[in-house]
Scaffold this motif. Structure first.
Motif, PDB file in Angstrom:
ATOM      1  N   PHE A 146      36.634  42.383  35.161  1.00 61.36           N
ATOM      2  CA  PHE A 146      36.492  41.944  36.492  1.00 61.36           C
ATOM      3  C   PHE A 146      35.855  40.224  36.175  1.00 61.36           C
ATOM      4  O   PHE A 146      36.420  39.551  37.107  1.00 61.36           O
ATOM      5  N   SER A 147      35.064  39.948  35.451  1.00 58.10           N
ATOM      6  CA  SER A 147      34.772  38.529  35.178  1.00 58.10           C
ATOM      7  C   SER A 147      36.042  37.754  34.806  1.00 58.10           C
ATOM      8  O   SER A 147      36.208  36.522  35.475  1.00 58.10           O
ATOM      9  N   LEU A 148      36.836  38.168  34.024  1.00 54.06           N
ATOM     10  CA  LEU A 148      37.937  37.384  33.479  1.00 54.06           C
ATOM     11  C   LEU A 148      39.023  37.237  34.850  1.00 54.06           C
ATOM     12  O   LEU A 148      39.559  36.250  34.751  1.00 54.06           O
ATOM     13  N   ILE A 149      39.003  38.355  35.598  1.00 52.55           N
ATOM     14  CA  ILE A 149      39.941  38.336  36.751  1.00 52.55           C
ATOM     15  C   ILE A 149      39.367  37.211  37.702  1.00 52.55           C
ATOM     16  O   ILE A 149      40.220  36.171  38.326  1.00 52.55           O
ATOM     17  N   SER A 150      38.153  37.008  37.899  1.00 54.65           N
ATOM     18  CA  SER A 150      37.604  36.192  39.016  1.00 54.65           C
ATOM     19  C   SER A 150      38.006  34.682  38.470  1.00 54.65           C
ATOM     20  O   SER A 150      37.765  33.802  39.147  1.00 54.65           O
ATOM     21  N   ASP A 151      38.207  34.516  37.179  1.00 52.62           N
ATOM     22  CA  ASP A 151      38.736  33.137  36.552  1.00 52.62           C
ATOM     23  C   ASP A 151      39.998  32.905  36.233  1.00 52.62           C
ATOM     24  O   ASP A 151      40.538  31.848  36.234  1.00 52.62           O
ATOM     25  N   PHE A 152      40.747  34.024  36.377  1.00 54.85           N
ATOM     26  CA  PHE A 152      42.322  34.081  36.351  1.00 54.85           C
ATOM     27  C   PHE A 152      42.870  33.682  37.707  1.00 54.85           C
ATOM     28  O   PHE A 152      44.009  33.192  37.847  1.00 54.85           O
ATOM     29  N   PHE A 153      42.157  34.252  38.728  1.00 53.69           N
ATOM     30  CA  PHE A 153      42.561  34.406  40.016  1.00 53.69           C
ATOM     31  C   PHE A 153      41.571  33.733  41.019  1.00 53.69           C
ATOM     32  O   PHE A 153      40.424  33.806  40.858  1.00 53.69           O
ATOM     33  N   PRO A 154      42.275  33.054  42.158  1.00 61.40           N
ATOM     34  CA  PRO A 154      41.304  32.592  43.392  1.00 61.40           C
ATOM     35  C   PRO A 154      41.001  33.693  43.998  1.00 61.40           C
ATOM     36  O   PRO A 154      41.320  34.794  44.241  1.00 61.40           O
ATOM     37  N   PRO A 155      39.892  33.221  44.920  1.00 59.96           N
ATOM     38  CA  PRO A 155      39.236  34.072  45.932  1.00 59.96           C
ATOM     39  C   PRO A 155      40.102  35.113  46.507  1.00 59.96           C
ATOM     40  O   PRO A 155      40.011  36.223  46.837  1.00 59.96           O
ATOM     41  N   SER A 156      41.323  34.184  47.149  1.00 55.71           N
ATOM     42  CA  SER A 156      42.269  34.908  48.078  1.00 55.71           C
ATOM     43  C   SER A 156      43.213  35.854  47.270  1.00 55.71           C
ATOM     44  O   SER A 156      43.935  36.792  48.084  1.00 55.71           O
ATOM     45  N   LYS A 157      43.098  36.213  46.154  1.00 56.76           N
ATOM     46  CA  LYS A 157      43.856  36.785  45.176  1.00 56.76           C
ATOM     47  C   LYS A 157      43.197  38.025  44.438  1.00 56.76           C
ATOM     48  O   LYS A 157      43.703  38.808  43.948  1.00 56.76           O
ATOM     49  N   ARG A 158      42.049  37.977  44.457  1.00 54.57           N
ATOM     50  CA  ARG A 158      41.110  38.805  43.656  1.00 54.57           C
ATOM     51  C   ARG A 158      41.282  40.339  44.078  1.00 54.57           C
ATOM     52  O   ARG A 158      41.233  41.263  43.079  1.00 54.57           O
ATOM     53  N   SER A 159      41.127  40.832  45.454  1.00 50.45           N
ATOM     54  CA  SER A 159      41.443  42.127  45.609  1.00 50.45           C
ATOM     55  C   SER A 159      42.945  42.362  45.339  1.00 50.45           C
ATOM     56  O   SER A 159      43.004  43.591  44.762  1.00 50.45           O
ATOM     57  N   THR A 160      43.900  41.657  45.271  1.00 48.13           N
ATOM     58  CA  THR A 160      45.133  42.095  44.753  1.00 48.13           C
ATOM     59  C   THR A 160      45.301  42.047  43.236  1.00 48.13           C
ATOM     60  O   THR A 160      45.706  42.955  42.899  1.00 48.13           O
ATOM     61  N   ALA A 161      44.390  41.286  42.697  1.00 46.02           N
ATOM     62  CA  ALA A 161      44.347  41.425  41.157  1.00 46.02           C
ATOM     63  C   ALA A 161      43.540  42.680  40.687  1.00 46.02           C
ATOM     64  O   ALA A 161      44.195  43.122  39.729  1.00 46.02           O
ATOM     65  N   VAL A 162      42.481  43.044  41.502  1.00 44.75           N
ATOM     66  CA  VAL A 162      41.745  44.368  40.960  1.00 44.75           C
ATOM     67  C   VAL A 162      42.529  45.505  41.352  1.00 44.75           C
ATOM     68  O   VAL A 162      42.897  46.370  40.543  1.00 44.75           O
ATOM     69  N   GLY A 163      43.561  45.406  42.563  1.00 46.31           N
ATOM     70  CA  GLY A 163      44.455  46.612  42.718  1.00 46.31           C
ATOM     71  C   GLY A 163      45.353  46.720  41.760  1.00 46.31           C
ATOM     72  O   GLY A 163      45.584  47.838  41.290  1.00 46.31           O
ATOM     73  N   TYR A 164      46.021  45.463  41.177  1.00 44.78           N
ATOM     74  CA  TYR A 164      46.983  45.604  40.118  1.00 44.78           C
ATOM     75  C   TYR A 164      46.309  45.977  39.034  1.00 44.78           C
ATOM     76  O   TYR A 164      47.188  46.921  37.912  1.00 44.78           O
ATOM     77  N   LEU A 165      45.003  45.866  38.612  1.00 48.79           N
ATOM     78  CA  LEU A 165      44.280  46.168  37.580  1.00 48.79           C
ATOM     79  C   LEU A 165      44.259  47.697  37.335  1.00 48.79           C
ATOM     80  O   LEU A 165      44.560  48.358  36.430  1.00 48.79           O
ATOM     81  N   PHE A 166      44.279  48.393  38.427  1.00 52.80           N
ATOM     82  CA  PHE A 166      44.060  49.778  38.522  1.00 52.80           C
ATOM     83  C   PHE A 166      45.604  50.540  38.315  1.00 52.80           C
ATOM     84  O   PHE A 166      45.960  51.779  38.540  1.00 52.80           O
TER      85      PHE A 166
END
Length: 439
Positions: A146-166
């Motif tokens: 999660f910490s890495l995702i927050s620095d790989f992706f901007p706020p508007s894409k974070r729920s999307t990125a977390v979704g893809y993580l799963f």
């Protein structure tokens, strides 16, 4: 012009205009970030595999060691949750202060090795200790991601990125079918656990060699000028005072208990009440707990970012609705006797339940500052694992033994679902209310 400000006792933060936040959020995500996310998803697949293997092999383990349902609940849930809770905060502090890529690689290697060590367990206690080792190492896996995702992706894409993580759930489910189902059925549960530990060792090496540590806080509006390290106690006090975050964590944790009730006990449930063998039970668990959870998280992540584009609070509102949808569908899955209908409803229940995760974790990553995300994520994961994966399955086992009779497991699962889903919905509603009041 509205300003976004992050305040703590130990950190001074500069502020920028809202327009600059939106401009940063619209930056194109580079290819290396998507590659890193793919590796993180594969690591999450190993997390899923090593965490859920015990629920696939639970019946042969019960028979070999002569265990009760309460002992199975301890083995599949509470032991993992307690060790996870003890390790999570220290690891979360390390995540906020150290190279996250290297730290994550080390943790993946450890939990893979501990899974493989289950091969040598000769009794209940030895297997329990191996599971506790897996729980302690996996305590840092998702917070680091999660910490890495927050620095790989901007706020508007974070729920999307977390979704893809799963999506890792689906990959882990496919591995569970092969390893948990086929290998266990034909070669025994010990070899299955030995093989399950290997992918983690491979991915740990791949992560270190191919993924670079991103700049911490690079996508955030506030530029951190830290006087001192943010102590875990400071972060915890911040969480307690921030009602939006506090209720968000509570709602997510209790939702996880409902999800774990279905996920952990699903193989035993379909074997006892629908006559499936262990291989077919593994396929059902992989289908519902892997493929459909991955689809739910991806669709949920994209939908929540779209819904929350104009008002981030709406992501939390989605969680409230999802809790009650999950309750209705899961009750049908537990009560209905036709096997195919029960399996379809189990898949749908897991699909909807997993919409909560990208919505809640994506919101959390935006609510807290970059130097607090490791400990905050770890705190959130402690609660979801101790309350969710720990107490949830354990209480099902206890209630099943307490109720007694050939329908005891069904009644125990129903009880936990009817308590957890409305309770979680209440916390999400309170979180949304606090978010709206603070805006």
């Amino acid at each position: 012009m509205e300003l976004n400000t992050v305040l703590t006792d130990d950190i001074e933060l500069t502020t920028v205009a809202e327009a600059e936040i939106e401009e940063a959020a619209e930056d194109k995500v580079p290819a290396r970030s998507w590659y890193a996310l793919a590796i993180l998803a594969l690591i999450y697949a190993c997390d899923f595999l090593d965490r859920t293997m015990i629920s696939i092999i639970v019946e042969p383990v019960r028979i070999e060691f002569g265990l009760s349902d309460s002992q199975l609940g301890l083995l599949t849930g509470l032991a993992y949750g307690v060790s996870f809770a003890l390790a999570a905060i220290p690891i979360g502090f390390l995540i906020d202060r150290n190279n996250r890529v290297r730290l994550l690689a080390g943790l993946v290697a450890i939990w893979g090795a501990m899974t493989a060590l289950s091969y040598f367990a000769q009794n209940f206690v030895q297997l329990l200790l191996a599971r506790m080792g897996v729980g302690a190492a996996e305590a840092g896996g998702t917070p680091a991601s999660f910490s890495l995702i927050s620095d790989f992706f901007p706020p508007s894409k974070r729920s999307t990125a977390v979704g893809y993580l799963f999506i890792g759930n689906a990959i882990g489910a496919a591995l569970t079918i092969v390893i948990g189902g086929y290998v266990t059925a034909h070669y025994g549960w010990r070899l299955a656990m030995l093989i399950a530990g290997v992918p983690g060792l491979i991915l740990a090496t791949l992560l270190v060699l191919t993924v670079r540590e991103p700049k911490r806080g690079g996508y955030d509006a506030a530029v951190l000028v830290a006087k001192e390290a943010v102590a875990p106690l400071t972060v915890i006090l911040y969480i307690v005072k921030n009602r939006a975050v506090l209720h968000l964590i509570a709602g997510t944790s209790i939702t996880t208990a409902a999800i774990a009730t279905l996920g952990v006990w699903m193989p035993a449930f379909v074997m006892r009440f629908h006559g499936l063998n262990i291989e077919k039970a593994g396929m059902v668990a992989a289908l519902a707990g892997g493929l459909f959870t991955a689809i739910g998280s991806v669709i949920g992540g994209i939908a929540c970012d779209h819904i929350g584009k104009s008002n981030p609070r709406r992501r939390i509102d989605v969680c409230v609705v999802i809790c009650f949808i999950t309750l209705l569908i899961s009750c049908g899955a537990i009560l209905f006797k036709p096997t195919l209908l029960a399996i379809v409803l189990l898949c749908l229940a897991m699909f909807f339940a997993f919409v909560v995760f990208p919505a809640s974790f994506g919101t959390m990553l935006t609510l807290v500052s970059p130097d607090m995300r490791g400990v905050t994520s770890a705190t959130m994961m402690i609660c979801t694992n101790l309350v969710g994966y720990g107490l949830g399955p354990f209480m099902v086992g206890v209630l099943s033994d307490l109720y007694g009779g050939d329908q005891s497991l069904r009644f125990a699962m129903m009880t936990i679902m009817c308590i957890c889903c409305p309770w979680a919905g209440l916390h999400f509603a309170l979180s949304a209310r606090a978010y709206r009041s603070a805006a």
